[in-house]
Write a protein that holds these residues in place. Structure first.
Motif, PDB file in Angstrom:
ATOM      1  N   GLY A 254       0.571  -1.118   0.006  1.00  0.00           N
ATOM      2  CA  GLY A 254       0.312   0.097   0.136  1.00  0.00           C
ATOM      3  C   GLY A 254       0.822   1.302  -0.331  1.00  0.00           C
ATOM      4  O   GLY A 254       1.993   1.669   0.788  1.00  0.00           O
TER       5      GLY A 254
ATOM      6  N   ASP B  90       0.238   3.390   3.033  1.00  0.00           N
ATOM      7  CA  ASP B  90      -0.195   3.213   4.336  1.00  0.00           C
ATOM      8  C   ASP B  90       1.325   3.084   5.494  1.00  0.00           C
ATOM      9  O   ASP B  90       2.798   3.918   4.899  1.00  0.00           O
ATOM     10  CB  ASP B  90       0.481   1.285   4.234  1.00  0.00           C
ATOM     11  CG  ASP B  90      -0.869   0.958   3.393  1.00  0.00           C
ATOM     12  OD1 ASP B  90      -1.655   1.730   3.186  1.00  0.00           O
ATOM     13  OD2 ASP B  90      -0.668  -0.322   2.974  1.00  0.00           O
TER      14      ASP B  90
ATOM     15  N   ASP C  17      -1.209  -2.193  -9.395  1.00  0.00           N
ATOM     16  CA  ASP C  17      -1.245  -1.720  -8.638  1.00  0.00           C
ATOM     17  C   ASP C  17      -2.653  -1.423  -8.878  1.00  0.00           C
ATOM     18  O   ASP C  17      -3.074   0.346  -9.276  1.00  0.00           O
ATOM     19  CB  ASP C  17      -0.190  -0.699  -7.793  1.00  0.00           C
ATOM     20  CG  ASP C  17      -0.760  -0.336  -6.624  1.00  0.00           C
ATOM     21  OD1 ASP C  17      -1.038  -1.402  -5.727  1.00  0.00           O
ATOM     22  OD2 ASP C  17      -0.860   0.901  -6.201  1.00  0.00           O
TER      23      ASP C  17
ATOM     24  N   ASP D 133      -4.821  -0.392  -6.635  1.00  0.00           N
ATOM     25  CA  ASP D 133      -5.293   1.038  -4.841  1.00  0.00           C
ATOM     26  C   ASP D 133      -5.776   2.476  -6.288  1.00  0.00           C
ATOM     27  O   ASP D 133      -5.813   2.999  -5.849  1.00  0.00           O
ATOM     28  CB  ASP D 133      -3.986   0.766  -3.947  1.00  0.00           C
ATOM     29  CG  ASP D 133      -4.440   2.188  -3.365  1.00  0.00           C
ATOM     30  OD1 ASP D 133      -6.385   2.268  -2.707  1.00  0.00           O
ATOM     31  OD2 ASP D 133      -3.720   2.667  -1.966  1.00  0.00           O
ATOM     32  N   THR D 134      -4.109   2.355  -6.689  1.00  0.00           N
ATOM     33  CA  THR D 134      -3.396   3.968  -7.283  1.00  0.00           C
ATOM     34  C   THR D 134      -3.951   4.024  -8.674  1.00  0.00           C
ATOM     35  O   THR D 134      -4.443   4.577  -9.149  1.00  0.00           O
ATOM     36  CB  THR D 134      -2.564   3.824  -7.482  1.00  0.00           C
ATOM     37  OG1 THR D 134      -1.370   2.918  -7.280  1.00  0.00           O
ATOM     38  CG2 THR D 134      -1.773   3.990  -6.227  1.00  0.00           C
TER      39      THR D 134
ATOM     40  N   ARG E 102      -2.801  11.918  -0.246  1.00  0.00           N
ATOM     41  CA  ARG E 102      -4.234  11.290  -0.584  1.00  0.00           C
ATOM     42  C   ARG E 102      -4.641  12.077   0.980  1.00  0.00           C
ATOM     43  O   ARG E 102      -5.567  10.903   1.772  1.00  0.00           O
ATOM     44  CB  ARG E 102      -4.067   9.823   0.219  1.00  0.00           C
ATOM     45  CG  ARG E 102      -4.791   8.899  -0.202  1.00  0.00           C
ATOM     46  CD  ARG E 102      -5.353   7.505  -0.210  1.00  0.00           C
ATOM     47  NE  ARG E 102      -5.395   7.043  -1.834  1.00  0.00           N
ATOM     48  CZ  ARG E 102      -4.859   6.059  -2.417  1.00  0.00           C
ATOM     49  NH1 ARG E 102      -4.858   4.845  -1.579  1.00  0.00           N
ATOM     50  NH2 ARG E 102      -5.152   5.392  -3.038  1.00  0.00           N
TER      51      ARG E 102
END
Length: 419
Positions: A17, A20, A43, A45-46, A193
């Motif tokens: 992450g 993270d 990835d 997530d992005t 973020r």
């Protein structure tokens, strides 16, 4: 096309992450797994393809026809309506200028910038850097005498490059602390973020920054020989004078890159030198020990950890077929620890014979134009601090904050004490 599920058999890679706290504090296990198991990894997530091997990153940066810089400065997190409205009211607009410019206007604009950061100017700037460093360390010494502790990030590392940049580029009319606050807000808004409420707060600061830049560029008051005057006098390939919006965009990038990232580098350099046995005394010497230490930190832990590119057409990279429009994240941080290039990459070894092969400043037409100044500032800062504070000891804390943005990573506190 290779499925975005590439790397599904590599748990560490897929669990990464990028925002993270665990990744920010110790990204190396994930980076090692990515390099070995999924060097071009999607990835979810992005929505970015993570590119982690040195040879692949170098190939991307040296093949600008296939890999465009168009997305280099796009906001990582979509901005909510409230933040967009704040920016719109301020007339915020950043057309392509430097890092995100793949057009024929880029070489000329880059030449304007590099004239202010060439070897002659950097050499001439060393007395300026030394003077400002000594002034700031006077304050550090006073705090240590008064309380026994001081944070070298906020009192020294963060301030030094901002003051140096302001003198070298002829920036005036704004307090140092304000320029730092504007720059930090810009990094967080576009590369972080943050929650919507925080985005709104940051947008207000970024709008102030942009308005000040616009007034500075358009007002015609920039003094001869200053960076702003050089931009406003610049002619584009078609002979037209550079427009205000593009000049502002160039200033926006240079003012941030020229001080925020260098401050992050200095903080990282100081922390490593303070924690490596015997290094603090060694880098105080007038030889090149400080410069060699800076170079090794750049290899292992650069402040600019990644950069983005987008594919111009379907291409193959690292054995993976990518479609046109694929968004890439080049993991510069991981490339410096690539065992294909560097022996014992997890060890800090100053004076490596091939240390300059790192990609901390990029390579090719978009290589950082301020690389020489950043190296010099960090080396002078380290050597001067070690000389002025010979008995300083690093005070670690489990809650020491770390900057953890998509492309920027550094300690935000370097506490020292003096017995």
């Amino acid at each position: 096309m290779t499925s975005p599920a590439l790397g599904a058999t590599t748990p560490v890679s897929t669990a990464v992450g990028l925002f993270d706290d665990a990744f920010t504090r110790d990204p190396y296990p994930w980076l090692e797994s990515l390099r070995s198991d999924a060097p071009v990894h999607f990835d979810a997530d992005t929505g970015l393809w993570l590119v982690s091997r040195h040879r692949d990153i170098r190939h991307v940066l040296l093949t600008p026809g296939d890999f465009l810089p168009d997305n280099a400065q796009n906001a990582v997190t979509p901005l909510p309506f409230g933040a967009l409205r704040v920016l719109a009211r301020a007339g915020f607009n950043l057309p392509i200028a430097l890092a995100n410019n793949g057009t024929d206007s880029h070489p000329g604009l880059r030449r304007v910038v590099t004239r202010f950061f060439n070897a002659q100017r950097v050499t001439a700037a060393v007395p300026v850097i030394e003077r400002i460093a000594d002034e700031l360390l006077d304050g550090v010494a006073e705090r240590l005498d008064a309380s026994g502790r001081c944070d070298l990030f906020t009192s020294f590392a963060q301030v030094l490059p901002c003051r140096v940049l302001m003198e070298l580029l002829g920036i005036d009319g704004v307090p140092t602390a304000t320029l730092i606050r504007w720059s930090d807000a810009s990094l967080e808004l576009f590369w972080g973020r943050p929650a919507p409420e925080r985005q709104l707060e940051l947008a207000v600061l970024v709008a102030e920054f942009h308005q000040w830049l616009t007034e500075t560029v358009a007002g015609g008051s920039a003094r001869p020989g200053s960076f702003v005057r050089a931009l406003t006098d610049h002619r584009l390939p078609d002979g037209e004078r550079l427009d205000v919006e593009t000049a502002v965009a160039a200033c926006f990038f240079v003012f941030i890159a020229g001080q925020s990232t260098t401050g992050q580098l200095i903080a990282t350099v100081l922390r490593h030198a303070l924690t490596e046995p015997g290094m603090w005394a060694r880098v105080a010497s007038p030889d090149d020990s400080a410069r060699a230490w800076v170079e090794e930190v750049l290899r292992r832990e650069p402040p600019v950890t990644s950069w983005r590119r987008v594919t111009a057409r379907p291409v193959e990279l690292g054995g993976v077929e990518l479609p046109a429009g694929a968004q890439l994240l080049l993991l510069l941080l991981g490339s410096g620890s690539d065992p294909e290039v560097f022996d014992a990459p997890d060890r800090m070894c100053p004076h490596r014979s091939n240390v300059r092969q790192h990609l901390a400043f990029g390579v090719g037409r978009h290589r950082c134009p301020g690389a020489s100044l950043a190296r010099t500032e960090a080396a002078v800062a380290l050597r001067t601090a070690a000389r002025r504070l010979p008995s300083a000891r690093f005070v670690p804390a489990a809650d020491d904050p770390m900057l953890g943005l998509l492309s920027f990573r550094a300690p935000l506190r370097v506490t020292v004490e003096s017995p």
